[in-house]
Design an enzyme around this catalytic site. Structure first.
Site, PDB file in Angstrom:
ATOM      1  N   ASN A 159       0.778  -1.354   0.094  1.00  0.00           N
ATOM      2  CA  ASN A 159      -0.087  -0.093  -0.060  1.00  0.00           C
ATOM      3  C   ASN A 159       0.732   1.300  -0.213  1.00  0.00           C
ATOM      4  O   ASN A 159       0.475   2.267  -0.436  1.00  0.00           O
ATOM      5  CB  ASN A 159      -0.855   0.021   0.867  1.00  0.00           C
ATOM      6  CG  ASN A 159      -0.178  -0.059   2.428  1.00  0.00           C
ATOM      7  OD1 ASN A 159       0.907  -0.653   2.755  1.00  0.00           O
ATOM      8  ND2 ASN A 159      -1.122   0.153   3.511  1.00  0.00           N
ATOM      9  N   ALA A 184       6.764  -6.253  -1.048  1.00  0.00           N
ATOM     10  CA  ALA A 184       5.467  -6.979  -1.610  1.00  0.00           C
ATOM     11  C   ALA A 184       5.718  -7.308  -3.003  1.00  0.00           C
ATOM     12  O   ALA A 184       6.132  -6.560  -3.606  1.00  0.00           O
ATOM     13  CB  ALA A 184       4.089  -6.405  -1.350  1.00  0.00           C
ATOM     14  N   GLY A 235       2.231  -4.735   7.880  1.00  0.00           N
ATOM     15  CA  GLY A 235       1.355  -5.797   6.953  1.00  0.00           C
ATOM     16  C   GLY A 235       0.262  -6.171   8.071  1.00  0.00           C
ATOM     17  O   GLY A 235      -0.097  -5.439   9.065  1.00  0.00           O
ATOM     18  N   SER A 236      -0.283  -7.130   7.649  1.00  0.00           N
ATOM     19  CA  SER A 236      -1.634  -7.639   8.409  1.00  0.00           C
ATOM     20  C   SER A 236      -1.229  -8.341   9.742  1.00  0.00           C
ATOM     21  O   SER A 236      -0.006  -8.667  10.159  1.00  0.00           O
ATOM     22  CB  SER A 236      -2.330  -8.443   7.714  1.00  0.00           C
ATOM     23  OG  SER A 236      -1.816  -9.940   7.629  1.00  0.00           O
ATOM     24  N   GLU A 257       4.155  -3.193  12.514  1.00  0.00           N
ATOM     25  CA  GLU A 257       3.359  -2.335  12.275  1.00  0.00           C
ATOM     26  C   GLU A 257       2.072  -3.157  11.810  1.00  0.00           C
ATOM     27  O   GLU A 257       2.160  -3.211  10.553  1.00  0.00           O
ATOM     28  CB  GLU A 257       3.878  -1.252  11.442  1.00  0.00           C
ATOM     29  CG  GLU A 257       3.145   0.312  11.381  1.00  0.00           C
ATOM     30  CD  GLU A 257       2.163   0.329  10.461  1.00  0.00           C
ATOM     31  OE1 GLU A 257       0.960  -0.132  10.780  1.00  0.00           O
ATOM     32  OE2 GLU A 257       2.688   0.864   9.493  1.00  0.00           O
ATOM     33  N   CYS A 291      -3.361   1.471   7.003  1.00  0.00           N
ATOM     34  CA  CYS A 291      -3.538   0.923   8.358  1.00  0.00           C
ATOM     35  C   CYS A 291      -4.252   2.030   9.079  1.00  0.00           C
ATOM     36  O   CYS A 291      -4.901   1.708  10.144  1.00  0.00           O
ATOM     37  CB  CYS A 291      -2.358   0.320   8.869  1.00  0.00           C
ATOM     38  SG  CYS A 291      -1.581  -0.800   8.039  1.00  0.00           S
ATOM     39  N   GLU A 388     -11.052  -4.788   9.626  1.00  0.00           N
ATOM     40  CA  GLU A 388     -10.245  -3.711   8.786  1.00  0.00           C
ATOM     41  C   GLU A 388     -10.716  -3.841   7.400  1.00  0.00           C
ATOM     42  O   GLU A 388     -10.535  -4.686   6.559  1.00  0.00           O
ATOM     43  CB  GLU A 388      -8.910  -3.867   8.931  1.00  0.00           C
ATOM     44  CG  GLU A 388      -8.134  -2.882   8.456  1.00  0.00           C
ATOM     45  CD  GLU A 388      -6.535  -2.987   8.431  1.00  0.00           C
ATOM     46  OE1 GLU A 388      -6.039  -4.135   8.438  1.00  0.00           O
ATOM     47  OE2 GLU A 388      -5.852  -1.940   8.482  1.00  0.00           O
ATOM     48  N   GLU A 465       7.930   3.908  14.582  1.00  0.00           N
ATOM     49  CA  GLU A 465       8.611   4.138  13.211  1.00  0.00           C
ATOM     50  C   GLU A 465       8.820   5.738  13.396  1.00  0.00           C
ATOM     51  O   GLU A 465       7.765   6.424  13.710  1.00  0.00           O
ATOM     52  CB  GLU A 465       8.319   3.584  12.186  1.00  0.00           C
ATOM     53  CG  GLU A 465       8.285   2.083  12.154  1.00  0.00           C
ATOM     54  CD  GLU A 465       7.887   1.424  10.958  1.00  0.00           C
ATOM     55  OE1 GLU A 465       6.858   1.425  10.291  1.00  0.00           O
ATOM     56  OE2 GLU A 465       8.714   0.497  10.510  1.00  0.00           O
TER      57      GLU A 465
HETATM   58  C1  SIN Z   1       0.149   2.043   6.671  1.00  0.00           C
HETATM   59  O1  SIN Z   1      -0.787   1.839   6.000  1.00  0.00           O
HETATM   60  O2  SIN Z   1       0.694   1.144   7.053  1.00  0.00           O
HETATM   61  C2  SIN Z   1       1.006   3.379   6.873  1.00  0.00           C
HETATM   62  C3  SIN Z   1       0.231   4.645   6.795  1.00  0.00           C
HETATM   63  C4  SIN Z   1       0.820   5.988   6.981  1.00  0.00           C
HETATM   64  O3  SIN Z   1       2.179   5.936   6.977  1.00  0.00           O
HETATM   65  O4  SIN Z   1       0.106   6.842   6.780  1.00  0.00           O
END
Ligand code: SIN
Length: 486
Positions: A159, A184, A235-236, A257, A291, A388, A465
Site C-alpha cells: 500500500n 510485496a 502488514g496484516s 506495524e 492501516c 479492517e 517508526e
Molecule cells: C500504513 O498504512 O501502514 C501506513 C500509513 C501511513 O504511514 O500513513
C-alpha cells in the site's frame, strides 16, 4: 500506457544483492501488474531461500565496517541518497502509480513522505547518545553505550511501496545496521528503484539488499537465519503473528506495524465542515487501503443526519479512475481479489439491514475499482464494525454519550489510530487519554509524518517508526561497568 521515465535506469527487473543486479538462480520470474489496466509492467526474479541467505551473509559482512563508520559519515551517505530521490521524484511517483494504482498526486506525496524519513534519520544518526550512571561504589564507573543491532530484515507491504521501506531502511542505516528487504510481490519496482538510487549515490555494497520472489521461502530464511538480529514488518495482524512466532526460534527483536480498525468520532460540538474534510482525507486516502484509514465513523445523534448528507455528497464527488489521469482522486484497489473482499463486506452490511447512501459496490470501470461508499443503519454485528475494511467504504455509526462512544471505539483487538472532532478542550484531554490507540488525531484526519512516532498498541503491533524514538528499535543498549578506579 507507455512507460515514460526520464531516468530509465529506475526501472529494474533484477534483485539487488551485495551491490550487484542479479537474476534468480532458477531464472524464474514473476509478473508485476498495473492494477488499473491489468497490463504486465515488467517481471522481477522469483527467488527463494538460497538467494536470500547470500544477501544476509553479504549484509552481515558489510555491517561490520558500517558499524565502525562515524555517525557523521553515515549521515552524509543517507543525505546523498535523499538528494537523489528528491531529484528523481517525478519518475519514482510515476512508477509507484503504475504498480500500486494510487493517484499521481498521492504517489508524489508518498515520495516526499518517504524521502523525509531518510532526511530525518540522516540527522538523527548524529544524536545517538549514551549515558553515564551514578556509581554505587567509589571504585566503579557505569556507562551505557548504544550499538547497532546488526542485520535487519524488512518486510514491507504494497500500500506504500516507497515510504514503508524508507522508514525502515533509514533508521537501520543511521544506527549502523544493514538490511535485507522483501517488498510485496505486487509492488517491488519502487523498492528496486530506491536501491538503484542508493547505488548511484555510492552507498557501500551490502548495506541495502532487495530480494523478490517466493514470500514463504524468503520469509522462512529471514526469520530463521541467526545472522538476522531484527525483523521489522508492516502488514496484516495474522501475518505479523506468524512472523513473531517464527522469530522466536532465534530470539530476534521484532517491530510490527499491523492492522487497524480506526474509529473516527464526531461530537455534536465539532466543526462539521472540517470533520467531513478530515473524514474524506482519512477514509479515502489510497482508496481506503491504509492501516490508519478511518474504519468506523461514529457520529453523535445531534449532527448525525447533517454529517451523513455532507459526507455522501463529498464521497460522490470523488473521481474513480486510473491514477495516471490527473483528474483521478480514487484509484483501483490492489487487485480484483481485494475489490471482491471489500464488496463482500458491503454485501454483509446490506444483508443485515444497512442502507447505502452512495456507492455500494464495484465501479463500472473494468478491473478492481470500488465506488466510494457511505453506509448508514450499521450495527456492531456487521463486519464493517469489527474488520479492517481496506477499501473506500465509510460505515457511519451513531452514539449519544461520551462514555458510550469510548466503549464502542475501544471495542476491538486493534489499537493503531483513532480520530475525534470536538471544540471542547476538556473533552479533548479526556477522550485522548481514554482511547486505547497508539496515535490519536484530534480535529485532524492526516496524522502521518516523519517527525512523529507511528505505531500501535494491542494487536496493531509494537515498536515505533519515525520520530526521535524510531532509531531505538535498531539499537542495542550495552552497559559498561568499569572497576578498579582509585
Ligand atoms: C500504513 O498504512 O501502514 C501506513 C500509513 C501511513 O504511514 O500513513
Amino acid at each position: 500506457m507507455a512507460l515514460v521515465l526520464n531516468n530509465k535506469s529506475l526501472l529494474r527487473s533484477q534483485i539487488y544483492s551485495a551491490g550487484r543486479w542479479l537474476d534468480s538462480d532458477s531464472l524464474e520470474t514473476l509478473d508485476v501488474v498495473n492494477p488499473a489496466t491489468n497490463d504486465v509492467i515488467t517481471t522481477v526474479p522469483y527467488c527463494g531461500a538460497i538467494e536470500t541467505r547470500r544477501m544476509i551473509e553479504a549484509a552481515a559482512q558489510a555491517q561490520r565496517s558500517w558499524a565502525l563508520a562515524t555517525a557523521k559519515h553515515r549521515s552524509v551517505v543517507l543525505r546523498d541518497w535523499f538528494n537523489l530521490i528528491v531529484q528523481n521524484k517525478d519518475d519514482l511517483a510515476f512508477l509507484l502509480t503504475l504498480e500500486q494504482g494510487k493517484p499521481l498526486t498521492e504517489a508524489s506525496a508518498e515520495l516526499t513522505y518517504g524521502a523525509n524519513y531518510i532526511e530525518w534519520f540522516s540527522e538523527e544518526a548524529k544524536r545517538v547518545y549514551g549515558d553515564v550512571i551514578p556509581q554505587p561504589s567509589e571504585d566503579k564507573r557505569l556507562v551505557v553505550i548504544k550499538q547497532p543491532i546488526g542485520v535487519v530484515a524488512c518486510i514491507t507491504p504494497w500500500n506504500f511501496p516507497n515510504a514503508m521501506l524508507t522508514r525502515k531502511i533509514a533508521p537501520a542505516l543511521a544506527a549502523g545496521c544493514t538490511v535485507v528487504c522483501k517488498p510485496a510481490n505486487a509492488t517491488p519496482l519502487s523498492a528496486l528503484a530506491l536501491a538503484e538510487l542508493a547505488h548511484q549515490a555510492g552507498l557501500p555494497a551490502g548495506l541495502i539488499n532487495i530480494v523478490t520472489g517466493n514470500t514463504e521461502a524468503i520469509g522462512a530464511e529471514l526469520t530463521s537465519n541467526p545472522l538476522v538480529r531484527k525483523l521489522t514488518f508492516t502488514g496484516s495482524t495474522p501475518v505479523g503473528k506468524k512472523l513473531i512466532a517464527a522469530c522466536a526460534g532465534t530470539v530476534k527483536r521484532t517491530s510490527m506495524e499491523l492492522g487497524g480498525n480506526a474509529p473516527f468520532i464526531v461530537f455534536d460540538d465539532a466543526d462539521l465542515e472540517s470533520a467531513v474534510q478530515g473524514a474524506v482525507a482519512s477514509k479515502y486516502r489510497n482508496a481506503g487501503q491504509t492501516c490508519v484509514c478511518s474504519n468506523r465513523l461514529i457520529v453523535q445523534s445531534g449532527i448525525y443526519e447533517r454529517f451523513v448528507e455532507m459526507l455522501a455528497s463529498a464521497a460522490g464527488n470523488l473521481v474513480v479512475g486510473n491514477g495516471i489521469d490527473i483528474s483521478t482522486t480514487v484509484g483501483p484497489l490492489i487487485n480484483t481479489r481485494a475489490a471482491k473482499d471489500v464488496c463482500s463486506i458491503i454485501d454483509d452490511a446490506l444483508s443485515k439491514g444497512a442502507q447505502c447512501i452512495t456507492g455500494g459496490g464495484m465501479s463500472s470501470l473494468k478491473g478492481s475499482f470500488v465506488e466510494p461508499t457511505v453506509l448508514t443503519n450499521v450495527t456492531r454485528e456487521m463486519r464493517v464494525f469489527s474488520e479492517e475494511i481496506f477499501g473506500p467504504v465509510a460505515p457511519v455509526f451513531r452514539f449519544d454519550t461520551e462514555d458510550q462512544v469510548i466503549e464502542m471505539a475501544n471495542d476491538t483487538e486493534f489499537g493503531l489510530a483513532a480520530y475525534f472532532y470536538t471544540q471542547d478542550h476538556g473533552r479533548i484531554w479526556r477522550v485522548a487519554e481514554r482511547l486505547d490507540y497508539g496515535i490519536v488525531g484530534i480535529n485532524e484526519g492526516i496524522i502521518s509524518n516523519e517527525m512523529a512516532p507511528f505505531g500501535g498498541v494491542k494487536e496493531s503491533g509494537n515498536g515505533r517508526e519515525g520520530s526521535k524514538y524510531g532509531i531505538d528499535d535498531y539499537l542495542e543498549i550495552k552497559y559498561l561497568c568499569i572497576g578498579g578506579i582509585n
